[in-house]
Write a protein that holds these residues in place. Structure first.
Motif, PDB file in Angstrom:
ATOM      1  N   GLY A 111      28.278  39.723  -9.317  1.00 31.93           N
ATOM      2  CA  GLY A 111      28.348  39.759  -7.859  1.00 31.93           C
ATOM      3  C   GLY A 111      28.369  41.179  -7.349  1.00 31.93           C
ATOM      4  N   ASP A 112      29.176  41.400  -6.313  1.00 33.40           N
ATOM      5  CA  ASP A 112      29.270  42.733  -5.720  1.00 33.40           C
ATOM      6  C   ASP A 112      30.325  43.606  -6.387  1.00 33.40           C
ATOM      7  N   ARG A 136      36.307  34.239 -11.586  1.00 30.69           N
ATOM      8  CA  ARG A 136      36.162  34.565 -10.178  1.00 30.69           C
ATOM      9  C   ARG A 136      37.496  35.070  -9.634  1.00 30.69           C
ATOM     10  N   ALA A 188      33.712  39.872   0.353  1.00 32.33           N
ATOM     11  CA  ALA A 188      32.874  39.477  -0.783  1.00 32.33           C
ATOM     12  C   ALA A 188      33.486  38.301  -1.544  1.00 32.33           C
ATOM     13  N   ARG A 193      31.643  36.431  -4.606  1.00 33.06           N
ATOM     14  CA  ARG A 193      30.880  37.515  -5.211  1.00 33.06           C
ATOM     15  C   ARG A 193      31.761  38.585  -5.854  1.00 33.06           C
TER      16      ARG A 193
END
Length: 221
Positions: A111-112, A136, A188, A193
């Motif tokens: 992700g970011d 996550r 985010a 992300r």
């Protein structure tokens, strides 16, 4: 950190026989990183004489002086983007010490951002974020929260919507802009992300003279 920081910027304070930032530089070099941007503010003119060009560690150092008022992490990243370029980059806070193996971090996060999280220290018992079983990271959930270690891998995209996320704050209208990273991370995270990993090794937020003295004693033991 006063009175220690009256004459020495925090990353140049010594623990275990060398400045805090030198521990970072050694670990960056060991992880195969060869180019480092160092954002400076308070007493920033001390960094280049203390560190040189980085050749002793096999690094190439770039110094960006933000002015007497730090731009915070978000503003510092935005200000450094012309040097950082378009590839993902590793960020390490200058006022922490950790034995995390930087080579274990992904060079390109899915992700970011990819964050290193640690157990909550006594001075921050509530933690920052939740690390889920799938890797996550979120700002909510029923699981126990962990503390952001000040170490993470980011894509430049983390900064893309900074003005919309930060809003019309005093720092946002400054030149260059001054703003924190936490709101951008939470933005985010809401989009799924941000990933992370739990570092169970050693980590210290060197935020007081007492914690610096304790770290120094441990490293010299």
């Amino acid at each position: 950190m006063r009175p220690l920081t009256l004459h020495t910027p925090k990353p140049l304070l010594v623990a275990g026989g060398k400045p805090l930032i030198v521990w970072h530089l050694e670990r960056l070099a060991a992880a195969g990183i060869d180019e480092v941007v160092i954002n400076t503010a308070w007493l920033g003119d001390q960094f280049a004489p203390a560190l040189g060009d980085g050749a002793r560690w096999g690094l190439r150092l770039h110094f960006i002086h933000e002015g007497d008022v730090p731009l915070e992490t978000g503003g510092g990243i935005l200000n450094a983007l012309p040097i950082l370029g378009e590839a993902p980059f590793l960020v390490i806070n200058g006022d922490v010490w950790t034995d995390v193996d930087l080579a274990t971090l992904p060079r390109r996060p899915t992700g970011d951002a990819h964050l290193v999280l640690v157990d909550n220290p006594a001075q921050h018992p509530r933690g920052d974020f939740v690390l889920h079983a799938d890797g996550r990271v979120s700002d909510d959930g029923d699981s126990a929260r962990l503390t952001y270690a000040g170490v993470g891998v980011y894509r430049p995209a983390i900064i893309n919507d900074w003005r919309a996320v930060i809003g019309e704050t005093a720092g946002a209208s400054a030149t260059p802009p001054q703003f924190g990273l936490a709101p951008l991370l939470r933005h985010a995270m809401a989009q799924g992300r941000v990933t992370g990993q739990h570092h169970r090794g050693r980590w210290t937020d060197v935020g007081t003279p007492e914690r610096l003295a304790q770290l120094d004693a441990e490293l010299n033991a």
